[in-house]
Motif scaffolding. Sequence first.
Motif, mmCIF file in Angstrom:
data_model
loop_
_atom_site.group_PDB
_atom_site.id
_atom_site.type_symbol
_atom_site.label_atom_id
_atom_site.label_comp_id
_atom_site.label_asym_id
_atom_site.label_seq_id
_atom_site.Cartn_x
_atom_site.Cartn_y
_atom_site.Cartn_z
ATOM 1 N N ARG A 1 0.847 -1.198 0.000
ATOM 2 C CA ARG A 1 0.000 0.000 0.000
ATOM 3 C C ARG A 1 0.879 1.244 0.000
ATOM 4 O O ARG A 1 2.005 1.228 0.499
ATOM 5 C CB ARG A 1 -0.910 0.029 1.235
ATOM 6 C CG ARG A 1 -1.723 -1.230 1.441
ATOM 7 C CD ARG A 1 -2.876 -1.019 2.399
ATOM 8 N NE ARG A 1 -2.455 -0.543 3.714
ATOM 9 C CZ ARG A 1 -3.321 -0.252 4.696
ATOM 10 N NH1 ARG A 1 -4.616 -0.385 4.487
ATOM 11 N NH2 ARG A 1 -2.886 0.159 5.868
ATOM 12 N N ARG B 1 0.465 5.636 0.629
ATOM 13 C CA ARG B 1 -0.386 6.745 1.064
ATOM 14 C C ARG B 1 0.155 8.078 0.561
ATOM 15 O O ARG B 1 1.350 8.228 0.306
ATOM 16 C CB ARG B 1 -0.487 6.786 2.592
ATOM 17 C CG ARG B 1 -1.201 5.585 3.173
ATOM 18 C CD ARG B 1 -1.450 5.746 4.666
ATOM 19 N NE ARG B 1 -2.162 4.597 5.199
ATOM 20 C CZ ARG B 1 -3.473 4.455 5.179
ATOM 21 N NH1 ARG B 1 -4.240 5.424 4.656
ATOM 22 N NH2 ARG B 1 -4.059 3.390 5.673
ATOM 23 N N SER B 2 -0.744 9.030 0.451
ATOM 24 C CA SER B 2 -0.378 10.391 0.126
ATOM 25 C C SER B 2 -1.437 11.302 0.743
ATOM 26 O O SER B 2 -2.419 10.825 1.326
ATOM 27 C CB SER B 2 -0.305 10.600 -1.390
ATOM 28 O OG SER B 2 0.207 11.884 -1.695
ATOM 29 N N SER C 1 -3.031 11.979 -8.126
ATOM 30 C CA SER C 1 -3.479 10.822 -7.347
ATOM 31 C C SER C 1 -4.587 10.066 -8.055
ATOM 32 O O SER C 1 -4.583 8.830 -8.099
ATOM 33 C CB SER C 1 -3.935 11.279 -5.954
ATOM 34 O OG SER C 1 -2.862 11.850 -5.228
ATOM 35 N N TYR D 1 -5.410 6.234 -6.726
ATOM 36 C CA TYR D 1 -5.661 6.471 -5.308
ATOM 37 C C TYR D 1 -7.149 6.673 -5.051
ATOM 38 O O TYR D 1 -7.884 7.184 -5.906
ATOM 39 C CB TYR D 1 -4.946 7.730 -4.842
ATOM 40 C CG TYR D 1 -3.448 7.642 -4.686
ATOM 41 C CD1 TYR D 1 -2.856 7.522 -3.432
ATOM 42 C CD2 TYR D 1 -2.611 7.728 -5.791
ATOM 43 C CE1 TYR D 1 -1.480 7.482 -3.296
ATOM 44 C CE2 TYR D 1 -1.233 7.684 -5.664
ATOM 45 C CZ TYR D 1 -0.673 7.558 -4.403
ATOM 46 O OH TYR D 1 0.691 7.524 -4.273
ATOM 47 N N LEU E 1 -5.119 9.990 1.064
ATOM 48 C CA LEU E 1 -5.303 9.167 -0.125
ATOM 49 C C LEU E 1 -4.547 7.859 0.022
ATOM 50 O O LEU E 1 -3.486 7.806 0.646
ATOM 51 C CB LEU E 1 -4.802 9.922 -1.351
ATOM 52 C CG LEU E 1 -5.533 11.236 -1.635
ATOM 53 C CD1 LEU E 1 -4.630 12.219 -2.332
ATOM 54 C CD2 LEU E 1 -6.789 10.971 -2.447
ATOM 55 N N LEU E 2 -5.093 6.805 -0.574
ATOM 56 C CA LEU E 2 -4.518 5.473 -0.456
ATOM 57 C C LEU E 2 -4.616 4.748 -1.795
ATOM 58 O O LEU E 2 -5.638 4.787 -2.463
ATOM 59 C CB LEU E 2 -5.273 4.667 0.614
ATOM 60 C CG LEU E 2 -4.905 3.186 0.775
ATOM 61 C CD1 LEU E 2 -3.487 3.039 1.327
ATOM 62 C CD2 LEU E 2 -5.915 2.488 1.676
ATOM 63 N N VAL E 3 -3.513 4.081 -2.165
ATOM 64 C CA VAL E 3 -3.533 3.212 -3.335
ATOM 65 C C VAL E 3 -2.874 1.892 -2.958
ATOM 66 O O VAL E 3 -1.859 1.877 -2.265
ATOM 67 C CB VAL E 3 -2.823 3.857 -4.548
ATOM 68 C CG1 VAL E 3 -1.353 4.088 -4.308
ATOM 69 C CG2 VAL E 3 -3.034 3.017 -5.811
#
Length: 210
Positions: A141, A143-144, A157, A162, A182-184
Amino acid sequence: MDPWPFRHLVLRTPRLELRPDDDAGLLDLAEEARRGVHPPEEMPFGIAWTDAPPEDLGRNVLQFYWRVRATLTPADWTLNFLVRLDGRVIGTQGLTARDFAIGREVSTGSWIGLRHQGKGYGTEMRAAVLLFAFDHLGAGRARSSAHIGNPKSNGVSRKLGYVQDGTELLVRRGEATEDVRLLVTRDRFVRPAWELDVTGITECLDLLTT
């Protein structure tokens, strides 16, 4: 063994070259910061470091990146890649992790000089460190975060897959503002059409993944 193997690590995209920061490159980065990173009426960063007086800004940039580099450990690390276009530093792309061997999660942060924005470099350099993290370090994973009113960062993103993961209250220039978290994941990551070329990684792995 090389005491600082990161000096050999290079990520190459179709247009950009990313290397962990070095002193000569940081001088170029400081000069790019002095040229301007965002319009003066905006503040995209959680810490308003670009508001420093011009006579202090360059030194502040150097001291910040020196401090981050000096405290790197396998349990808590940040690689601040200097992003070069045709051999010239245009900005920086950070990749950070804590207890990576257990959590397999990274986070990113970046900036590029205002004169280089709007040309897709931000997407390309973020994609580079995500490819590096997912394919070469084994991250699951990433994050931003970005100010809710920062369309450029939030647009990058979205392009890369994301999804929003909550919000966070920050104070900028004395006013309450909101950031989007934000998560990807590796599976959701929208991969670019190009392949990332990575060299010099082998001796770095023990300092990043153990």
